[in-house]
Design a protein around this motif. Structure first.
Motif, PDB file in Angstrom:
ATOM      1  N   GLN A 104       0.835  -1.198   0.000  1.00 16.86           N
ATOM      2  CA  GLN A 104       0.000   0.000   0.000  1.00 16.86           C
ATOM      3  C   GLN A 104       0.877   1.258   0.000  1.00 16.86           C
ATOM      4  OE1 GLN A 104      -2.174   0.540   3.653  1.00 16.86           O
ATOM      5  NE2 GLN A 104      -3.662   1.921   2.751  1.00 16.86           N
ATOM      6  N   ASP A 105       0.567   2.186  -0.873  1.00 17.32           N
ATOM      7  CA  ASP A 105       1.366   3.413  -0.981  1.00 17.32           C
ATOM      8  C   ASP A 105       0.432   4.589  -1.263  1.00 17.32           C
ATOM      9  OD1 ASP A 105       3.448   5.192  -1.187  1.00 17.32           O
ATOM     10  OD2 ASP A 105       4.004   4.606  -3.234  1.00 17.32           O
ATOM     11  N   PRO A 106       0.314   5.545  -0.329  1.00 12.57           N
ATOM     12  CA  PRO A 106       1.018   5.587   0.954  1.00 12.57           C
ATOM     13  C   PRO A 106       0.355   4.680   1.983  1.00 12.57           C
ATOM     14  CG  PRO A 106      -0.423   7.488   0.762  1.00 12.57           C
ATOM     15  CD  PRO A 106      -0.517   6.757  -0.552  1.00 12.57           C
ATOM     16  N   PRO A 107       1.115   4.234   2.981  1.00 17.96           N
ATOM     17  CA  PRO A 107       0.528   3.413   4.038  1.00 17.96           C
ATOM     18  C   PRO A 107      -0.390   4.247   4.923  1.00 17.96           C
ATOM     19  CG  PRO A 107       2.786   3.971   4.581  1.00 17.96           C
ATOM     20  CD  PRO A 107       2.543   4.476   3.187  1.00 17.96           C
ATOM     21  N   ALA A 108      -1.273   3.583   5.634  1.00 16.70           N
ATOM     22  CA  ALA A 108      -2.248   4.293   6.459  1.00 16.70           C
ATOM     23  C   ALA A 108      -2.428   3.569   7.787  1.00 16.70           C
ATOM     24  CB  ALA A 108      -3.579   4.402   5.718  1.00 16.70           C
ATOM     25  N   VAL A 109      -3.092   4.247   8.706  1.00 16.90           N
ATOM     26  CA  VAL A 109      -3.475   3.656   9.985  1.00 16.90           C
ATOM     27  C   VAL A 109      -4.940   3.237   9.878  1.00 16.90           C
ATOM     28  CG1 VAL A 109      -3.864   4.106  12.438  1.00 16.90           C
ATOM     29  CG2 VAL A 109      -1.814   5.008  11.317  1.00 16.90           C
ATOM     30  N   ALA A 110      -5.230   2.011  10.284  1.00 14.42           N
ATOM     31  CA  ALA A 110      -6.616   1.543  10.252  1.00 14.42           C
ATOM     32  C   ALA A 110      -7.466   2.347  11.234  1.00 14.42           C
ATOM     33  CB  ALA A 110      -6.664   0.056  10.603  1.00 14.42           C
ATOM     34  N   ARG A 111      -8.763   2.360  11.018  1.00  8.50           N
ATOM     35  CA  ARG A 111      -9.675   3.120  11.871  1.00  8.50           C
ATOM     36  C   ARG A 111      -9.608   2.632  13.315  1.00  8.50           C
ATOM     37  NH1 ARG A 111     -15.377   2.628   8.990  1.00  8.50           N
ATOM     38  NH2 ARG A 111     -14.616   0.470   8.914  1.00  8.50           N
ATOM     39  N   PRO A 112      -9.756   3.541  14.283  1.00  9.58           N
ATOM     40  CA  PRO A 112      -9.735   3.122  15.695  1.00  9.58           C
ATOM     41  C   PRO A 112     -10.941   2.266  16.036  1.00  9.58           C
ATOM     42  CG  PRO A 112     -10.408   5.429  15.516  1.00  9.58           C
ATOM     43  CD  PRO A 112      -9.968   5.001  14.143  1.00  9.58           C
ATOM     44  N   ALA A 148       5.284   0.391  10.509  1.00 20.06           N
ATOM     45  CA  ALA A 148       5.963  -0.901  10.555  1.00 20.06           C
ATOM     46  C   ALA A 148       5.063  -1.932  11.234  1.00 20.06           C
ATOM     47  CB  ALA A 148       7.294  -0.776  11.293  1.00 20.06           C
ATOM     48  N   GLY A 149       3.749  -1.749  11.054  1.00 19.21           N
ATOM     49  CA  GLY A 149       2.787  -2.608  11.740  1.00 19.21           C
ATOM     50  C   GLY A 149       2.589  -2.203  13.185  1.00 19.21           C
ATOM     51  N   ASN A 150       2.792  -0.926  13.484  1.00 18.71           N
ATOM     52  CA  ASN A 150       2.762  -0.430  14.858  1.00 18.71           C
ATOM     53  C   ASN A 150       1.397  -0.607  15.510  1.00 18.71           C
ATOM     54  OD1 ASN A 150       4.313   1.212  12.859  1.00 18.71           O
ATOM     55  ND2 ASN A 150       5.303   2.014  14.701  1.00 18.71           N
ATOM     56  N   PHE A 151       1.387  -1.064  16.759  1.00 15.03           N
ATOM     57  CA  PHE A 151       0.207  -0.966  17.606  1.00 15.03           C
ATOM     58  C   PHE A 151      -0.031   0.523  17.830  1.00 15.03           C
ATOM     59  CE2 PHE A 151      -1.535  -0.774  22.015  1.00 15.03           C
ATOM     60  CZ  PHE A 151      -2.769  -1.355  21.743  1.00 15.03           C
ATOM     61  N   THR A 152      -1.211   0.999  17.472  1.00 14.62           N
ATOM     62  CA  THR A 152      -1.483   2.436  17.444  1.00 14.62           C
ATOM     63  C   THR A 152      -2.604   2.774  18.418  1.00 14.62           C
ATOM     64  OG1 THR A 152      -0.763   2.561  15.143  1.00 14.62           O
ATOM     65  CG2 THR A 152      -2.137   4.364  15.946  1.00 14.62           C
ATOM     66  N   VAL A 153      -2.410   3.831  19.193  1.00 12.13           N
ATOM     67  CA  VAL A 153      -3.384   4.211  20.221  1.00 12.13           C
ATOM     68  C   VAL A 153      -3.774   5.677  20.078  1.00 12.13           C
ATOM     69  CG1 VAL A 153      -2.575   2.483  21.868  1.00 12.13           C
ATOM     70  CG2 VAL A 153      -1.531   4.754  21.873  1.00 12.13           C
ATOM     71  N   HIS A 204      -7.831   1.981  19.765  1.00 14.16           N
ATOM     72  CA  HIS A 204      -6.558   1.513  19.238  1.00 14.16           C
ATOM     73  C   HIS A 204      -6.754   0.896  17.865  1.00 14.16           C
ATOM     74  CE1 HIS A 204      -8.332  -2.018  21.218  1.00 14.16           C
ATOM     75  NE2 HIS A 204      -7.671  -2.742  20.321  1.00 14.16           N
ATOM     76  N   SER A 205      -5.656   0.619  17.205  1.00 17.32           N
ATOM     77  CA  SER A 205      -5.705   0.056  15.863  1.00 17.32           C
ATOM     78  C   SER A 205      -4.300  -0.413  15.508  1.00 17.32           C
ATOM     79  CB  SER A 205      -6.215   1.102  14.858  1.00 17.32           C
ATOM     80  OG  SER A 205      -6.449   0.518  13.612  1.00 17.32           O
ATOM     81  N   VAL A 206      -4.056  -0.556  14.213  1.00 11.32           N
ATOM     82  CA  VAL A 206      -2.733  -0.962  13.754  1.00 11.32           C
ATOM     83  C   VAL A 206      -2.362  -0.133  12.529  1.00 11.32           C
ATOM     84  CG1 VAL A 206      -3.627  -2.800  12.273  1.00 11.32           C
ATOM     85  CG2 VAL A 206      -1.282  -2.941  13.108  1.00 11.32           C
TER      86      VAL A 206
END
Length: 252
Positions: A104-112, A148-153, A204-206
């Protein structure tokens, strides 16, 4: 192992704590070895959507290379420092959460989201909320940069949702995520063996994994022994089952 006052303040204010270096390398390596062995045996393409939503390598989830990350390390004592000694139900297994590289380009953060909300592939019964008390994340691979597949909060949303559920009822979550203003997301970073203690009610999301390497993590879902008495109560009183935080919150 006990948490510091500063770490507990992080839970109180932000809804999560990042604790470096909790899991010994030998146990991290053992878990990755067993996961890679299972992956090497093959994964049915038709089950990949379910694996992403629930867990990869489901036959491994309740085996000692995974559960030992919780029971054979300081993780259980850290949980008890927050919820009280002997006040959490047994953890039967861990979610094996792999995030493979994306193009995917650009990468994104999935919805919380909050865990336990129905989706077609996550195993939650439609019309119900499968909530719990604490999410425990164990990082098995390095995550040193964004995407980098980050756990996102979304820090602080545990308290914002508490207020929303007080006004609208906990069952309103069945209709979808609360429509409240969100802060900027934080893509967490860390090293193998780091642990994240997260309040259930923190959004949270990824993040997408644009790195060349698969991200390996395990997530345990912990319930307080009194959680089943009234699943709605801790959503409108977020420290109800957290004596380790409640004592600080009362002083603040």
């Amino acid at each position: 192992m006990k948490l510091t006052h500063k770490q507990k303040l992080s839970m109180l204010n932000d809804g999560y704590i990042h604790i470096p270096g909790v899991i010994p390398k030998v146990l991290v390596d053992q878990a990755i070895k067993h996961i890679n062995h299972a992956v090497g045996e093959g994964m049915p393409p038709e089950k990949m959507t379910t694996f992403r939503a629930q867990s990869y390598c489901p036959d491994l989830q309740d085996k000692s290379p995974i559960t030992g990350l919780f029971y054979d390390t300081p993780v259980k004592s850290l949980v008890e420092d927050l919820l009280g000694e002997g006040m959490s139900l047994p953890v039967g297994g861990g979610q094996i959460a792999l995030r493979f590289p994306t193009l995917q380009d650009p990468p994104a953060v999935a919805r919380p989201h909050l865990d336990g909300m129905y989706s077609p592939h996550n195993g939650v019964k439609e019309g119900t909320i499968g909530n719990f008390t604490m999410l425990v994340g164990v990082l098995l691979s390095p995550v040193r940069e964004d995407f980098a597949g980050n756990f996102t909060v979304w820090p602080g949303t545990h308290a914002a949702y508490e207020q929303y559920f007080r006004e609208n009822g906990a069952e309103s979550l069945i209709q979808g995520m609360p429509p409240v203003a969100l802060p900027e997301p934080v893509q967490t970073k860390g090293e193998p063996g780091d642990v994240f203690l997260v309040h259930y009610q923190l959004a949270h999301s990824v993040a997408a994994n644009a790195s060349p390497w698969t991200r390996y993590a395990i997530f345990f879902r912990v319930k307080h022994t009194e959680h089943g008495i009234d699943w709605k109560a801790p959503m409108t009183d977020i420290w109800l089952h957290w004596p380790g935080i409640r004592e600080i919150a009362e002083r603040v």
